[in-house]
Write a protein that holds these residues in place. Structure first.
Motif, PDB file in Angstrom:
ATOM      1  N   GLN A 180       0.845  -1.187   0.000  1.00 23.18           N
ATOM      2  CA  GLN A 180       0.000   0.000   0.000  1.00 23.18           C
ATOM      3  C   GLN A 180       0.888   1.247   0.000  1.00 23.18           C
ATOM      4  N   VAL A 181       0.675   2.101  -0.971  1.00 26.41           N
ATOM      5  CA  VAL A 181       1.445   3.340  -1.062  1.00 26.41           C
ATOM      6  C   VAL A 181       0.792   4.398  -0.189  1.00 26.41           C
ATOM      7  N   GLN A 182       1.594   5.100   0.565  1.00 24.98           N
ATOM      8  CA  GLN A 182       1.108   6.210   1.387  1.00 24.98           C
ATOM      9  C   GLN A 182       1.785   7.497   0.946  1.00 24.98           C
ATOM     10  N   LEU A 183       1.012   8.568   0.897  1.00 25.20           N
ATOM     11  CA  LEU A 183       1.515   9.873   0.501  1.00 25.20           C
ATOM     12  C   LEU A 183       1.358  10.836   1.669  1.00 25.20           C
ATOM     13  N   VAL A 184       2.419  11.548   1.985  1.00 26.70           N
ATOM     14  CA  VAL A 184       2.379  12.512   3.083  1.00 26.70           C
ATOM     15  C   VAL A 184       2.874  13.848   2.571  1.00 26.70           C
ATOM     16  N   GLU A 185       1.988  14.853   2.643  1.00 30.22           N
ATOM     17  CA  GLU A 185       2.336  16.204   2.198  1.00 30.22           C
ATOM     18  C   GLU A 185       2.834  17.044   3.369  1.00 30.22           C
ATOM     19  N   SER A 186       3.598  18.048   3.045  1.00 33.50           N
ATOM     20  CA  SER A 186       4.041  19.025   4.031  1.00 33.50           C
ATOM     21  C   SER A 186       4.374  20.324   3.315  1.00 33.50           C
ATOM     22  N   GLY A 187       4.526  21.391   4.091  1.00 33.32           N
ATOM     23  CA  GLY A 187       4.972  22.664   3.540  1.00 33.32           C
ATOM     24  C   GLY A 187       3.909  23.730   3.425  1.00 33.32           C
ATOM     25  N   ALA A 247       6.284   9.683  -0.957  1.00 36.48           N
ATOM     26  CA  ALA A 247       5.575   8.416  -1.172  1.00 36.48           C
ATOM     27  C   ALA A 247       6.338   7.299  -0.487  1.00 36.48           C
ATOM     28  N   SER A 248       5.659   6.574   0.396  1.00 38.47           N
ATOM     29  CA  SER A 248       6.273   5.438   1.074  1.00 38.47           C
ATOM     30  C   SER A 248       5.474   4.182   0.785  1.00 38.47           C
ATOM     31  N   GLY A 249       5.993   3.047   1.209  1.00 37.22           N
ATOM     32  CA  GLY A 249       5.279   1.803   0.964  1.00 37.22           C
ATOM     33  C   GLY A 249       5.675   1.157  -0.351  1.00 37.22           C
ATOM     34  N   HIS A 250       6.884   1.463  -0.787  1.00 42.44           N
ATOM     35  CA  HIS A 250       7.452   0.854  -1.977  1.00 42.44           C
ATOM     36  C   HIS A 250       6.664   1.154  -3.246  1.00 42.44           C
ATOM     37  N   PRO A 251       6.455   2.428  -3.565  1.00 41.03           N
ATOM     38  CA  PRO A 251       5.852   2.735  -4.856  1.00 41.03           C
ATOM     39  C   PRO A 251       6.775   2.305  -5.978  1.00 41.03           C
ATOM     40  N   GLY A 252       6.214   1.904  -7.066  1.00 40.31           N
ATOM     41  CA  GLY A 252       7.027   1.471  -8.176  1.00 40.31           C
ATOM     42  C   GLY A 252       7.751   2.619  -8.842  1.00 40.31           C
ATOM     43  N   SER A 253       8.787   2.280  -9.599  1.00 41.42           N
ATOM     44  CA  SER A 253       9.553   3.305 -10.295  1.00 41.42           C
ATOM     45  C   SER A 253       8.759   3.932 -11.428  1.00 41.42           C
ATOM     46  N   ASN A 254       7.587   3.362 -11.734  1.00 46.22           N
ATOM     47  CA  ASN A 254       6.768   3.895 -12.811  1.00 46.22           C
ATOM     48  C   ASN A 254       5.620   4.758 -12.303  1.00 46.22           C
ATOM     49  N   TYR A 255       5.696   5.195 -11.061  1.00 47.20           N
ATOM     50  CA  TYR A 255       4.621   6.005 -10.496  1.00 47.20           C
ATOM     51  C   TYR A 255       4.784   7.471 -10.903  1.00 47.20           C
TER      52      TYR A 255
END
Length: 122
Positions: A1-8, A24-32
């Protein structure tokens, strides 16, 4: 499962600048592919910018072209939105989006961050 965390996000005066980050964490693929949308109070979510997995191609919404830019660092999987010459109309919650789609509909996939608030006000 990919997780996205924004900041700023934050409060900035008109004409000011901010840099938003999305990791992006959770091992997103290199094609994301990765991108940004925003939603202002009482309005629908709108596309802001996207960048292809390789970083070679970008799409910027006409409403922010010339003021916003997008970049990414694939080690780690991070996308940045550079907001310059901000206007009160840019006030919104900004959401990160990621996936493997690259279509005229702009949504890249089903992965979304929780959003980060940008408020432009004097």
């Amino acid at each position: 499962q990919v997780q996205l965390v924004e900041s700023g996000g934050g409060l900035v005066q008109p004409g000011g600048s901010l840099i938003l980050s999305c990791v992006a964490s959770g091992h997103p693929g290199s094609n994301y592919h990765m991108g940004w949308f925003r939603q202002a109070p009482g309005k629908e979510r709108e596309f802001v910018a996207r960048i292809i997995a390789s970083g070679r191609t970008q799409t910027i919404a006409d409403s922010v072209k010339g003021r916003f830019t997008i970049s990414r660092d694939n080690a780690p999987n991070t996308v940045y939105l550079h907001l310059n010459n901000l206007e009160p109309e840019d006030t919104a919650v900004y959401y990160c989006n990621a996936g493997t789609l690259w279509t005229a509909g702009y949504v890249l996939g089903n992965y979304w961050g929780q959003g980060t608030q940008v408020t432009v006000s004097s």
